[in-house]
Write a protein that holds these residues in place. Sequence first.
Motif, mmCIF file in Angstrom:
data_model
loop_
_atom_site.group_PDB
_atom_site.id
_atom_site.type_symbol
_atom_site.label_atom_id
_atom_site.label_comp_id
_atom_site.label_asym_id
_atom_site.label_seq_id
_atom_site.Cartn_x
_atom_site.Cartn_y
_atom_site.Cartn_z
ATOM 1 N N UNK A 151 0.833 -1.199 0.000
ATOM 2 C CA UNK A 151 0.000 0.000 0.000
ATOM 3 C C UNK A 151 0.867 1.248 0.000
ATOM 4 N N UNK A 152 1.979 1.192 0.753
ATOM 5 C CA UNK A 152 2.873 2.347 0.829
ATOM 6 C C UNK A 152 3.406 2.695 -0.551
ATOM 7 N N UNK A 153 3.747 1.646 -1.332
ATOM 8 C CA UNK A 153 4.271 1.915 -2.680
ATOM 9 C C UNK A 153 3.204 2.557 -3.567
ATOM 10 N N UNK A 154 1.974 2.052 -3.453
ATOM 11 C CA UNK A 154 0.902 2.627 -4.271
ATOM 12 C C UNK A 154 0.654 4.078 -3.891
ATOM 13 N N UNK A 155 0.664 4.343 -2.566
ATOM 14 C CA UNK A 155 0.446 5.718 -2.110
ATOM 15 C C UNK A 155 1.557 6.625 -2.642
ATOM 16 N N UNK A 156 2.777 6.089 -2.640
ATOM 17 C CA UNK A 156 3.904 6.849 -3.173
ATOM 18 C C UNK A 156 3.651 7.208 -4.635
ATOM 19 N N UNK A 157 3.086 6.237 -5.395
ATOM 20 C CA UNK A 157 2.822 6.482 -6.808
ATOM 21 C C UNK A 157 1.775 7.575 -6.994
#
Lengths: 193, 253
Positions: A151-157
């Motif tokens: 989820x953190x990676x998606x939020x970063x995107x």
Amino acid sequence: MLLTGAVVTAGALVVALRRLEYEQIPRAAVLSAAFFVSSLITVPVGPSSVHLVLNGLMGLVLGWAAVPAILVALVLQAAFFGFGGLLVLGVNTMNIALPALLCSALLGALLRRPGTNGFVIGALAGLLGVSLTGLMVALSLGLSDPAYSVAAKVILATYAPLLLVEAVVTGAIVGFLWRVAPELLFVRGKADD
Amino acid sequence: MNRPLLTSGAPTRRWLSDRDPRLRILAALAFAGATVSLFSLPALLLALGIALGTALAAGLSARRTLRRLLALEGFMLVLLILLPFSVAGTPWLSLGPLQASHEGLLLATQILLRANAIVLMLLALLGTLEPATLGHALGRLRVPEKLVHLFLFTVRYIDVLDAEFTRLRQAMRARAFVPRSNRHSWNSFGWLIGMLLVRSLERSERILAAMKCRGFDGRLYLLEDYRWRAQDSLHALAFGLLLAAVLVLEALQ
């Protein structure tokens, strides 16, 4: 993670409040209110839209006073709009205020040199402020529980479009202030220089 | 005139508005503190029920509250959709190569219930306070004085600046500005915010001058002295019992 955020925020707050003189409070408050209102603007980007964070700019304009200003804005948002929560106040303030302080430290001096391009510095502040915040949000998610790492990676995107808009808008703001009201960028509290 | 930004929009019920604001702040904090420590679904559901009950009893407008909760849900959607897939465990659903696990689903449900309960309680207990009252009560709870001053001034100027912003924005609309996803729009927004900041700064200089005129020496005096009444103790006790019930339910699971 919640605890780390609270401790860091409390520490930064102590320093910031010690530096904040009573004389500066009305000014810091009016600017903090201006940032609060500005963050409600919906800016279209591509098919969707974003809200500005403006923490890079807050760092440039407010210096250390950005820390309490950001905390106050977040408390108001939490209590009256239901954005964020009580317990994440510390982490959120840290994630937004530390990049602001960094922008102030790195770019503040550059901005004060004669002949600087206000737009470029502003764009850099917008870029640095938001990308660091995005990174720190992702990190605080990922560190608090490994389950959040995807989820953190998606939020970063999702920060990517914001990055572009924030850079251009902050650039335009600083370029504008540079020409119209340079005193806003130069004269800060005595304690800040 | 536009509507003030920071109001709940609902007239507060007497049982709540008569309470000491400090009690409301402490109760919201205690509730949030208790709720984050919950993991079992029955306890979380009970907590959400208590928050919902408080919100209803506080007379929150259902539509506006729902909209705010939906904004929160929108924000958490990413997390909630991804969690079942990113947590390993017994399979629950598979989409092509992706496996959703029961454990992930449970975690996502816990987060959803927890966040909604806390935000609902926050809106019910604190969102219904006058922002200035919240500032004064924080001051009485030993929050640093400078921070309280900053809070009170900020609250005061948010509505003023919002009106100014609306005026500037209207002037842009009168010149047929329609925000689009392009450099021109972004620049225009930048100049709009820049102008707002310039005017705010001028205003802050005038405020400081006017306040000095009236003998401002850097302090605002917090005049409201809240009186703790017997009713406050009763409410605190009832709230404490509810929280205890939630925690006991959690311990039993």
